[in-house]
Design a protein around this motif. Structure first.
Motif, mmCIF file in Angstrom:
data_model
loop_
_atom_site.group_PDB
_atom_site.id
_atom_site.type_symbol
_atom_site.label_atom_id
_atom_site.label_comp_id
_atom_site.label_asym_id
_atom_site.label_seq_id
_atom_site.Cartn_x
_atom_site.Cartn_y
_atom_site.Cartn_z
ATOM 1 N N LEU A 31 32.419 27.283 -32.196
ATOM 2 C CA LEU A 31 32.477 27.289 -30.736
ATOM 3 C C LEU A 31 32.192 25.889 -30.194
ATOM 4 C CD1 LEU A 31 32.643 28.669 -27.953
ATOM 5 C CD2 LEU A 31 30.205 29.179 -28.196
ATOM 6 N N GLY A 32 31.204 25.229 -30.754
ATOM 7 C CA GLY A 32 30.893 23.860 -30.342
ATOM 8 C C GLY A 32 32.060 22.922 -30.581
ATOM 9 N N GLN A 33 32.763 23.112 -31.699
ATOM 10 C CA GLN A 33 33.911 22.262 -32.006
ATOM 11 C C GLN A 33 35.065 22.515 -31.039
ATOM 12 O OE1 GLN A 33 34.073 23.458 -36.108
ATOM 13 N NE2 GLN A 33 32.976 21.633 -36.794
ATOM 14 N N VAL A 34 35.259 23.763 -30.660
ATOM 15 C CA VAL A 34 36.296 24.082 -29.671
ATOM 16 C C VAL A 34 35.927 23.472 -28.322
ATOM 17 C CG1 VAL A 34 37.385 25.975 -28.386
ATOM 18 C CG2 VAL A 34 37.130 26.141 -30.872
ATOM 19 N N LEU A 35 34.657 23.591 -27.933
ATOM 20 C CA LEU A 35 34.214 22.980 -26.676
ATOM 21 C C LEU A 35 34.386 21.465 -26.708
ATOM 22 C CD1 LEU A 35 31.043 25.125 -25.920
ATOM 23 C CD2 LEU A 35 33.259 25.197 -24.737
ATOM 24 N N PHE A 36 34.092 20.851 -27.845
ATOM 25 C CA PHE A 36 34.319 19.416 -28.031
ATOM 26 C C PHE A 36 35.772 19.075 -27.719
ATOM 27 C CE2 PHE A 36 36.498 17.114 -31.521
ATOM 28 C CZ PHE A 36 36.201 15.794 -31.183
ATOM 29 N N ALA A 37 36.704 19.893 -28.199
ATOM 30 C CA ALA A 37 38.127 19.639 -27.961
ATOM 31 C C ALA A 37 38.490 19.783 -26.487
ATOM 32 C CB ALA A 37 38.972 20.585 -28.807
ATOM 33 N N LEU A 38 37.802 20.662 -25.781
ATOM 34 C CA LEU A 38 38.117 20.927 -24.374
ATOM 35 C C LEU A 38 37.427 19.975 -23.400
ATOM 36 C CD1 LEU A 38 37.983 24.834 -24.412
ATOM 37 C CD2 LEU A 38 40.025 23.363 -24.370
ATOM 38 N N VAL A 39 36.389 19.296 -23.830
ATOM 39 C CA VAL A 39 35.619 18.435 -22.925
ATOM 40 C C VAL A 39 36.496 17.434 -22.176
ATOM 41 C CG1 VAL A 39 33.908 16.549 -22.877
ATOM 42 C CG2 VAL A 39 33.343 18.727 -23.937
ATOM 43 N N PRO A 40 37.397 16.706 -22.820
ATOM 44 C CA PRO A 40 38.187 15.735 -22.037
ATOM 45 C C PRO A 40 38.981 16.387 -20.899
ATOM 46 C CG PRO A 40 38.415 15.284 -24.370
ATOM 47 C CD PRO A 40 37.690 16.602 -24.256
ATOM 48 N N ALA A 41 39.542 17.554 -21.140
ATOM 49 C CA ALA A 41 40.320 18.228 -20.095
ATOM 50 C C ALA A 41 39.418 18.820 -19.029
ATOM 51 C CB ALA A 41 41.197 19.315 -20.713
ATOM 52 N N PHE A 65 42.436 4.453 -22.597
ATOM 53 C CA PHE A 65 43.787 4.662 -23.119
ATOM 54 C C PHE A 65 44.742 5.204 -22.044
ATOM 55 C CE2 PHE A 65 41.180 4.537 -26.921
ATOM 56 C CZ PHE A 65 41.935 3.727 -27.751
ATOM 57 N N ALA A 66 44.325 5.191 -20.797
ATOM 58 C CA ALA A 66 45.147 5.634 -19.660
ATOM 59 C C ALA A 66 45.673 7.049 -19.848
ATOM 60 C CB ALA A 66 46.285 4.648 -19.406
ATOM 61 N N VAL A 67 44.787 7.930 -20.295
ATOM 62 C CA VAL A 67 45.110 9.345 -20.459
ATOM 63 C C VAL A 67 44.547 10.036 -19.221
ATOM 64 C CG1 VAL A 67 44.783 11.383 -21.908
ATOM 65 C CG2 VAL A 67 45.041 9.126 -22.966
ATOM 66 N N GLY A 68 45.414 10.259 -18.223
ATOM 67 C CA GLY A 68 44.914 10.667 -16.932
ATOM 68 C C GLY A 68 45.115 12.118 -16.552
ATOM 69 N N THR A 69 46.246 12.699 -16.880
ATOM 70 C CA THR A 69 46.481 14.068 -16.430
ATOM 71 C C THR A 69 45.695 15.046 -17.293
ATOM 72 O OG1 THR A 69 48.378 14.523 -17.861
ATOM 73 C CG2 THR A 69 48.847 13.444 -15.740
ATOM 74 N N ARG A 70 45.462 16.219 -16.737
ATOM 75 C CA ARG A 70 44.723 17.247 -17.486
ATOM 76 C C ARG A 70 45.479 17.603 -18.772
ATOM 77 N NH1 ARG A 70 40.508 20.367 -16.045
ATOM 78 N NH2 ARG A 70 40.795 19.762 -13.884
ATOM 79 N N ALA A 71 46.797 17.702 -18.708
ATOM 80 C CA ALA A 71 47.588 18.037 -19.900
ATOM 81 C C ALA A 71 47.449 16.957 -20.966
ATOM 82 C CB ALA A 71 49.055 18.234 -19.525
ATOM 83 N N GLU A 72 47.452 15.693 -20.563
ATOM 84 C CA GLU A 72 47.279 14.603 -21.527
ATOM 85 C C GLU A 72 45.876 14.629 -22.141
ATOM 86 O OE1 GLU A 72 50.233 11.121 -19.814
ATOM 87 O OE2 GLU A 72 48.180 11.237 -19.043
ATOM 88 N N ARG A 73 44.876 14.899 -21.317
ATOM 89 C CA ARG A 73 43.496 14.968 -21.830
ATOM 90 C C ARG A 73 43.331 16.153 -22.776
ATOM 91 N NH1 ARG A 73 42.518 14.351 -16.342
ATOM 92 N NH2 ARG A 73 41.405 16.336 -16.290
ATOM 93 N N LEU A 74 44.010 17.258 -22.456
ATOM 94 C CA LEU A 74 43.973 18.413 -23.353
ATOM 95 C C LEU A 74 44.645 18.075 -24.684
ATOM 96 C CD1 LEU A 74 43.122 21.369 -23.658
ATOM 97 C CD2 LEU A 74 45.315 22.018 -22.662
ATOM 98 N N ALA A 75 45.766 17.349 -24.622
ATOM 99 C CA ALA A 75 46.454 16.939 -25.844
ATOM 100 C C ALA A 75 45.590 15.997 -26.675
ATOM 101 C CB ALA A 75 47.795 16.276 -25.503
ATOM 102 N N ALA A 76 44.892 15.068 -26.023
ATOM 103 C CA ALA A 76 43.993 14.159 -26.746
ATOM 104 C C ALA A 76 42.860 14.943 -27.400
ATOM 105 C CB ALA A 76 43.446 13.089 -25.804
#
Length: 132
Positions: free
Chosen positions: A114-124, A63-74
């Motif tokens: 905690l696992g769910q929060v880490l799941f959200a952070l993994v892309p960034a 999906f061309a989500v490249g920057t850290r901020a975009e990955r965090l948003a995803a």
């Protein structure tokens, strides 16, 4: 937020949620009665985070989500969808929203959250992988 970020978050959520639904079913029906709720959640967490790790880079690249901020948003989109799905599943099993949220105050619930929060952070945290 752009459509590609939302789409990446939704795709990431869907893949990991399907795996989580399968693992959660096995954990609930087989592992928890055998080793207890906290140990069962602790056993489920590493493979789930491995799935999240493996899924994140190809989805973000697709999906061309490249920057850290975009990955965090995803990841945030995926987390919001996950929380909505979790509350919907709890409701389907007759668990009121307040009772479901209160379950996070238990050791297994806190570890799961905690696992769910880490799941959200993994892309960034993972970052993009070069195209092959």
């Amino acid at each position: 937020m752009t459509g590609r970020i939302a789409a990446a978050g939704a795709a990431y959520f869907a893949i990991v949620f399907i795996a989580g639904f399968l693992f959660g079913t096995l954990r609930t029906l087989w592992l928890t009665p055998w080793i207890g709720p906290l140990a069962a959640v602790a056993a489920e967490l590493p493979p789930m985070l491995a799935i999240a790790y493996a899924a994140s880079a190809p989805i973000m690249r697709r999906f061309a989500v490249g920057t850290r901020a975009e990955r965090l948003a995803a990841g945030l989109v995926a987390f919001i969808l996950l929380m909505a799905a979790e509350f919907a599943l709890a409701a389907a099993f007759g668990i009121p929203p307040a009772a479901y949220a209160a379950s996070w105050l238990t050791a297994p619930g806190a570890l799961g959250l905690l696992g769910q929060v880490l799941f959200a952070l993994v892309p960034a945290l993972r970052g993009p992988r070069p195209a092959q």
